[in-house]
Write an enzyme that holds these catalytic residues in place. Structure first.
Site: not given
Ligand SMILES: NC(=O)c1ccc[n+]([C@@H]2O[C@H](COP(=O)([O-])OP(=O)(O)OC[C@H]3O[C@@H](n4cnc5c(N)ncnc54)[C@H](OP(=O)(O)O)[C@@H]3O)[C@@H](O)[C@H]2O)c1
Length: 437
Positions: A192, A207, A189, A14, A134, A136, A304
């Protein structure tokens, strides 16, 4: 113009595939910003044949990420494999030892081995950048490491797991149970197949451990975090919280106290009017409180492909802009060898307000007995109300208490006492209230 910066990407899932795509699509702009080209000269993943949605034909393929980490063909090793051991750890260590800069998004690896890896990076004079690890895409590492020099942090807290925030947001908006939203989140999605790691707080804890080190100059102590997940949160809690002017969020909190540093991950009531209470869905947020700056809140996409790639590419661009001989700042804000041991504050001495929900037999004297247990433990109450819960059996009632500041030890003792008194018909619920602006 300086020679091109040669990047090797290990892991083309991803995040890795997004990084490769953005480096291609934004090549000209990145060259203008960095003063040199950034080229992907090597890649590694498990399945060479898999279509990654981007042409990687010009890059050398490595089956083994450790070999790629050691090759002289790259200047920067970008680790996007994941996991706290195995190929991720071996390849990052090999890259640093070979004098390559490293960029990683791997919080699990840093939570476990971050200090040891930082020591190698600092000894070798290379960068170990980890902005994406941390929250994203939120530039919280750079903010804490670079933009807040001289500030002393008192507290850092945040919504660090999008899955949990998504579930709590939908439970509140739709009035449905945790289990129903979780199943739907898995179908869509957002969660998990095995959601334990997210919903029980482990991901948030990883994090948080990194933020704690940056905030307080301490060695990372990911195993010393008090942790409670969100799976016990019910509609009764969410509705009662709303009635009282609160919203429930899973927060990671690190705080300096007189007895040491608190690191805790648990469902938390924050005032509905606070800024962090407005962070909905998969969005993340981090609040940092310091002596000079006051309170800062950063919020944005915490996961993402593209959002995470944005942070990874920012880290790569920093390396592209650095020059040989330039003394790089330390990985966790202070030299790794000078990070202090983590002094843990015991959870029982945590001070704050508490929300307590009790399901009790509907009989005379219960209210008074509860109030007495509170008074016996020096807990002063902001409110105690009988709360109507629709569909509740006539023989039982819900009692909601909100305390003024007290200690965890006092609350536990009082609730144990009430349980022993035999008034409860269900497990008591205790949720900590967090001060938030
Ligand atoms: N996804 C996010 O939104 C997000 C956000 C923040 C941080 N992160 C972090 O970013 C990292 C990557 O996450 P991801 O979601 O991109 O994972 P992912 O989609 O599962 O991708 C993992 C990649 O690693 C490759 N890989 C696995 N074992 C390997 C090995 N032994 N040698 C070489 N390559 C190997 C896989 O190869 P194949 O494709 O050939 O199987 C795959 O390309 C993790 O540390 C994660 O915590 C992710």
């Amino acid at each position: 113009m300086a020679g091109a910066l040669r990047v090797g990407i290990a892991g083309l899932g991803t995040v890795g595939a997004s990084v490769a795509r953005v480096l291609r699509d934004k090549a000209a702009e990145l060259t203008r910003q960095c003063g040199r080209d950034i080229v992907v000269s090597a890649v590694s993943a498990r399945d060479r044949k898999r279509d990654r949605g981007v042409d990687l034909g010009a890059a050398n393929w490595f089956d083994d990420p450790v070999k790629m980490a050691q090759t002289a063909e790259i200047d920067v090793f970008v680790e996007l494999i994941g996991g706290d051991e195995g190929p991720a750890r071996l390849s990052v260590k090999a890259a640093l030892e070979a004098g390559r800069h490293v960029v990683t998004a791997n919080k699990a690896l840093l939570a476990k081995h971050g200090v040891a890896l930082a020591e190698i990076a600092e000894k070798k004079g290379v960068l170990l950048n980890y902005e994406a690890a941390v929250a994203g895409g939120i530039p919280v590492i750079k903010t804490m490491r670079e933009a807040m020099a001289g500030n002393s942090v008192n507290r850092v807290f945040g919504i660090l797991n999008g899955t949990c925030n998504y579930i709590l947001t939908r439970m509140e908006a739709e009035g449905v149970s945790f289990d129903v939203v979780l199943k739907d989140a898995q179908r869509l999605g957002y969660a998990e197949a095995d959601p334990t790691f997210d919903i029980e707080g482990h991901d948030t804890a990883h994090k948080l451990s990194i933020l704690t080190s940056l905030a307080f100059g301490t060695r990372i102590a990911a195993n010393d975090i008090y942790m409670e997940g969100i799976s016990n949160i019910t509609q009764a809690d969410i509705r009662a919280a709303g009635d009282l002017g609160y919203r429930i969020k899973l927060l990671g909190v690190a705080q300096r106290t007189e007895s040491g540093i608190e690191q805790r991950v648990h469902p938390t009531m924050v005032p509905t009017a606070s800024v962090i209470a407005q962070v909905h869905g998969v969005t993340n947020a981090v609040a940092i409180e310091t002596d000079i700056l006051g309170e800062l809140l950063l919020s944005g996409p915490g996961a993402g492909g593209n959002a995470t790639a944005s942070a990874v590419i920012g880290d790569i661009a920093d390396i592209a802009k650095s020059r040989p001989g330039f003394q790089h700042g330390p990985v966790f804000g202070r030299p790794a060898k000078e990070l202090k041991p983590y002094k843990k504050a015991q959870m029982r001495s945590h001070a704050g307000g508490y929300f307590i929900r009790l399901t009790v037999h509907d009989r005379i004297g219960v209210f008074a007995a509860i109030a007495k247990r509170m008074a016996d433990n020096d807990i002063s109450l902001e409110s105690i109300v009988q709360h109507a819960v629709s569909g509740e059996a006539a023989a039982q009632k819900t009692v909601i208490l909100v305390t003024h500041e007290t200690t965890e030890a006092a609350v536990r003792k009082a609730v144990d006492g009430i349980t022993k008194d035999g008034h409860l018909t269900d497990k008591p619920q205790v949720i900590r209230i967090e001060r938030a602006g």
